[in-house]
Design a protein around this motif. Structure first.
Motif, PDB file in Angstrom:
ATOM      1  N   LYS A 171     -55.537 -60.941 -30.379  1.00  0.00           N
ATOM      2  CA  LYS A 171     -56.401 -62.017 -29.884  1.00  0.00           C
ATOM      3  C   LYS A 171     -57.369 -61.480 -28.844  1.00  0.00           C
ATOM      4  O   LYS A 171     -58.565 -61.752 -28.889  1.00  0.00           O
ATOM      5  CB  LYS A 171     -55.556 -63.145 -29.261  1.00  0.00           C
ATOM      6  CG  LYS A 171     -54.992 -64.122 -30.243  1.00  0.00           C
ATOM      7  CD  LYS A 171     -54.172 -65.191 -29.567  1.00  0.00           C
ATOM      8  CE  LYS A 171     -55.041 -66.184 -28.835  1.00  0.00           C
ATOM      9  NZ  LYS A 171     -54.282 -67.363 -28.369  1.00  0.00           N
ATOM     10  N   VAL A 172     -56.842 -60.695 -27.905  1.00  0.00           N
ATOM     11  CA  VAL A 172     -57.683 -60.124 -26.845  1.00  0.00           C
ATOM     12  C   VAL A 172     -58.735 -59.202 -27.452  1.00  0.00           C
ATOM     13  O   VAL A 172     -59.916 -59.277 -27.110  1.00  0.00           O
ATOM     14  CB  VAL A 172     -56.822 -59.369 -25.808  1.00  0.00           C
ATOM     15  CG1 VAL A 172     -57.678 -58.552 -24.863  1.00  0.00           C
ATOM     16  CG2 VAL A 172     -55.946 -60.356 -25.041  1.00  0.00           C
ATOM     17  N   ARG A 173     -58.322 -58.356 -28.355  1.00  0.00           N
ATOM     18  CA  ARG A 173     -59.258 -57.417 -28.981  1.00  0.00           C
ATOM     19  C   ARG A 173     -60.320 -58.145 -29.807  1.00  0.00           C
ATOM     20  O   ARG A 173     -61.417 -57.619 -29.993  1.00  0.00           O
ATOM     21  CB  ARG A 173     -58.502 -56.410 -29.821  1.00  0.00           C
ATOM     22  CG  ARG A 173     -57.738 -55.438 -28.947  1.00  0.00           C
ATOM     23  CD  ARG A 173     -57.130 -54.334 -29.742  1.00  0.00           C
ATOM     24  NE  ARG A 173     -56.468 -53.414 -28.838  1.00  0.00           N
ATOM     25  CZ  ARG A 173     -55.427 -52.681 -29.156  1.00  0.00           C
ATOM     26  NH1 ARG A 173     -54.917 -52.750 -30.375  1.00  0.00           N
ATOM     27  NH2 ARG A 173     -54.887 -51.877 -28.279  1.00  0.00           N
ATOM     28  N   ASP A 174     -59.990 -59.346 -30.282  1.00  0.00           N
ATOM     29  CA  ASP A 174     -60.956 -60.159 -31.036  1.00  0.00           C
ATOM     30  C   ASP A 174     -61.817 -61.019 -30.121  1.00  0.00           C
ATOM     31  O   ASP A 174     -62.600 -61.845 -30.594  1.00  0.00           O
ATOM     32  CB  ASP A 174     -60.229 -61.061 -32.038  1.00  0.00           C
ATOM     33  CG  ASP A 174     -59.597 -60.281 -33.182  1.00  0.00           C
ATOM     34  OD1 ASP A 174     -59.985 -59.110 -33.406  1.00  0.00           O
ATOM     35  OD2 ASP A 174     -58.715 -60.853 -33.859  1.00  0.00           O
ATOM     36  N   GLY A 175     -61.664 -60.848 -28.810  1.00  0.00           N
ATOM     37  CA  GLY A 175     -62.481 -61.581 -27.854  1.00  0.00           C
ATOM     38  C   GLY A 175     -61.974 -62.969 -27.512  1.00  0.00           C
ATOM     39  O   GLY A 175     -62.659 -63.732 -26.852  1.00  0.00           O
ATOM     40  N   LYS A 176     -60.758 -63.307 -27.942  1.00  0.00           N
ATOM     41  CA  LYS A 176     -60.176 -64.603 -27.620  1.00  0.00           C
ATOM     42  C   LYS A 176     -59.364 -64.473 -26.341  1.00  0.00           C
ATOM     43  O   LYS A 176     -58.772 -63.426 -26.064  1.00  0.00           O
ATOM     44  CB  LYS A 176     -59.301 -65.094 -28.766  1.00  0.00           C
ATOM     45  CG  LYS A 176     -60.097 -65.320 -30.023  1.00  0.00           C
ATOM     46  CD  LYS A 176     -59.213 -65.689 -31.169  1.00  0.00           C
ATOM     47  CE  LYS A 176     -60.046 -65.791 -32.440  1.00  0.00           C
ATOM     48  NZ  LYS A 176     -59.232 -65.700 -33.627  1.00  0.00           N
ATOM     49  N   LYS A 177     -59.338 -65.539 -25.570  1.00  0.00           N
ATOM     50  CA  LYS A 177     -58.646 -65.501 -24.285  1.00  0.00           C
ATOM     51  C   LYS A 177     -57.257 -66.122 -24.379  1.00  0.00           C
ATOM     52  O   LYS A 177     -57.023 -67.035 -25.168  1.00  0.00           O
ATOM     53  CB  LYS A 177     -59.478 -66.208 -23.221  1.00  0.00           C
ATOM     54  CG  LYS A 177     -60.787 -65.459 -22.967  1.00  0.00           C
ATOM     55  CD  LYS A 177     -61.550 -66.053 -21.832  1.00  0.00           C
ATOM     56  CE  LYS A 177     -62.826 -65.232 -21.616  1.00  0.00           C
ATOM     57  NZ  LYS A 177     -63.507 -65.634 -20.408  1.00  0.00           N
ATOM     58  N   LEU A 178     -56.357 -65.596 -23.559  1.00  0.00           N
ATOM     59  CA  LEU A 178     -54.977 -66.060 -23.508  1.00  0.00           C
ATOM     60  C   LEU A 178     -54.810 -67.124 -22.430  1.00  0.00           C
ATOM     61  O   LEU A 178     -55.549 -67.148 -21.444  1.00  0.00           O
ATOM     62  CB  LEU A 178     -54.046 -64.882 -23.199  1.00  0.00           C
ATOM     63  CG  LEU A 178     -54.128 -63.680 -24.135  1.00  0.00           C
ATOM     64  CD1 LEU A 178     -53.223 -62.569 -23.632  1.00  0.00           C
ATOM     65  CD2 LEU A 178     -53.776 -64.078 -25.552  1.00  0.00           C
ATOM     66  N   SER A 179     -53.814 -67.943 -22.607  1.00  0.00           N
ATOM     67  CA  SER A 179     -53.507 -68.990 -21.652  1.00  0.00           C
ATOM     68  C   SER A 179     -52.707 -68.407 -20.474  1.00  0.00           C
ATOM     69  O   SER A 179     -51.832 -67.562 -20.684  1.00  0.00           O
ATOM     70  CB  SER A 179     -52.677 -70.069 -22.352  1.00  0.00           C
ATOM     71  OG  SER A 179     -52.424 -71.151 -21.509  1.00  0.00           O
ATOM     72  N   PRO A 180     -52.993 -68.843 -19.245  1.00  0.00           N
ATOM     73  CA  PRO A 180     -52.179 -68.400 -18.107  1.00  0.00           C
ATOM     74  C   PRO A 180     -50.698 -68.707 -18.332  1.00  0.00           C
ATOM     75  O   PRO A 180     -50.354 -69.600 -19.114  1.00  0.00           O
ATOM     76  CB  PRO A 180     -52.741 -69.214 -16.941  1.00  0.00           C
ATOM     77  CG  PRO A 180     -54.152 -69.497 -17.332  1.00  0.00           C
ATOM     78  CD  PRO A 180     -54.095 -69.711 -18.829  1.00  0.00           C
ATOM     79  N   VAL A 181     -49.852 -67.986 -17.653  1.00  0.00           N
ATOM     80  CA  VAL A 181     -48.412 -68.151 -17.826  1.00  0.00           C
ATOM     81  C   VAL A 181     -47.851 -69.115 -16.790  1.00  0.00           C
ATOM     82  O   VAL A 181     -48.437 -69.328 -15.726  1.00  0.00           O
ATOM     83  CB  VAL A 181     -47.681 -66.795 -17.800  1.00  0.00           C
ATOM     84  CG1 VAL A 181     -48.174 -65.896 -18.919  1.00  0.00           C
ATOM     85  CG2 VAL A 181     -47.828 -66.096 -16.468  1.00  0.00           C
ATOM     86  N   LEU A 182     -46.704 -69.689 -17.123  1.00  0.00           N
ATOM     87  CA  LEU A 182     -46.039 -70.655 -16.260  1.00  0.00           C
ATOM     88  C   LEU A 182     -44.750 -70.030 -15.744  1.00  0.00           C
ATOM     89  O   LEU A 182     -43.903 -69.597 -16.530  1.00  0.00           O
ATOM     90  CB  LEU A 182     -45.756 -71.946 -17.030  1.00  0.00           C
ATOM     91  CG  LEU A 182     -46.988 -72.609 -17.666  1.00  0.00           C
ATOM     92  CD1 LEU A 182     -46.576 -73.844 -18.461  1.00  0.00           C
ATOM     93  CD2 LEU A 182     -48.031 -72.946 -16.620  1.00  0.00           C
ATOM     94  N   LEU A 183     -44.608 -69.986 -14.421  1.00  0.00           N
ATOM     95  CA  LEU A 183     -43.509 -69.296 -13.767  1.00  0.00           C
ATOM     96  C   LEU A 183     -42.765 -70.211 -12.804  1.00  0.00           C
ATOM     97  O   LEU A 183     -43.370 -71.061 -12.161  1.00  0.00           O
ATOM     98  CB  LEU A 183     -44.039 -68.099 -12.973  1.00  0.00           C
ATOM     99  CG  LEU A 183     -44.938 -67.102 -13.707  1.00  0.00           C
ATOM    100  CD1 LEU A 183     -45.515 -66.097 -12.724  1.00  0.00           C
ATOM    101  CD2 LEU A 183     -44.178 -66.419 -14.826  1.00  0.00           C
TER     102      LEU A 183
END
Length: 124
Positions: free
Chosen positions: A78-90
Motif C-alpha cells: 500500500k505504501v509503495r503504491d502511494g496509499k496511506k496507512l491509518s494511525p494505530v490505536l494504543l
C-alpha cells in the motif's frame, strides 16, 4: 529498506472509522464491556501523536512479524503504491497494547524502524 520516508508519506492524519470497532473487538477479549466502551471513547477523542516504530514494538513486547506476512506485506505494498496507512490505536500498560494496527506497525518497522508512527495513546 529506505530511510528517506517521512510520516506524512505513509500515514493518514486520523484513524479510519473502522479502526475503532476493530479495537473494541480486540479489547473485548481482555476487559469487560464497560471498559471497552470507555477506552474506545477515549481513543476517539485522544490527539494523534507520533512515536517511533522501534519504540512501539519494544514497548508492546510483541514479535516483529516478518515482511512476508500477508498483512504486513499488504501494508508495505500500500505504501509503495502511494496509499496511506491509518494511525494505530494504543493503550498504555506493561506491555503496551496495540489494540489496532499491529500489522501496520510491523510494516512501518520494516520500511524504517526510526519512522514516526502516528498513534492515539490512552491509559486504560
Amino acid at each position: 529498506m529506505t530511510t528517506t520516508m517521512s510520516a506524512a508519506d505513509l500515514w493518514l492524519p486520523d484513524p479510519e472509522e473502522h479502526d475503532f470497532p476493530a479495537a473494541a473487538d480486540y479489547l473485548d477479549l481482555i476487559v469487560d464491556a464497560d471498559q471497552v466502551e470507555r477506552i474506545v471513547a477515549r481513543l476517539r477523542e485522544a490527539p494523534t501523536r507520533a512515536k517511533k516504530a522501534k519504540d512501539v514494538m519494544r514497548a508492546s513486547q510483541l514479535p516483529l512479524l516478518p515482511a512476508d506476512n500477508v498483512h504486513v506485506r499488504h501494508n508495505i505494498h500500500k505504501v509503495r503504491d502511494g496509499k496511506k496507512l491509518s494511525p494505530v490505536l494504543l493503550v498504555r500498560g506493561a506491555p503496551l497494547l496495540i489494540v489496532d494496527g499491529y500489522h501496520r506497525v510491523c510494516a512501518a518497522y520494516h520500511l524504517t524502524e526510526d519512522l514516526d508512527i502516528p498513534c492515539r495513546l490512552v491509559s486504560p
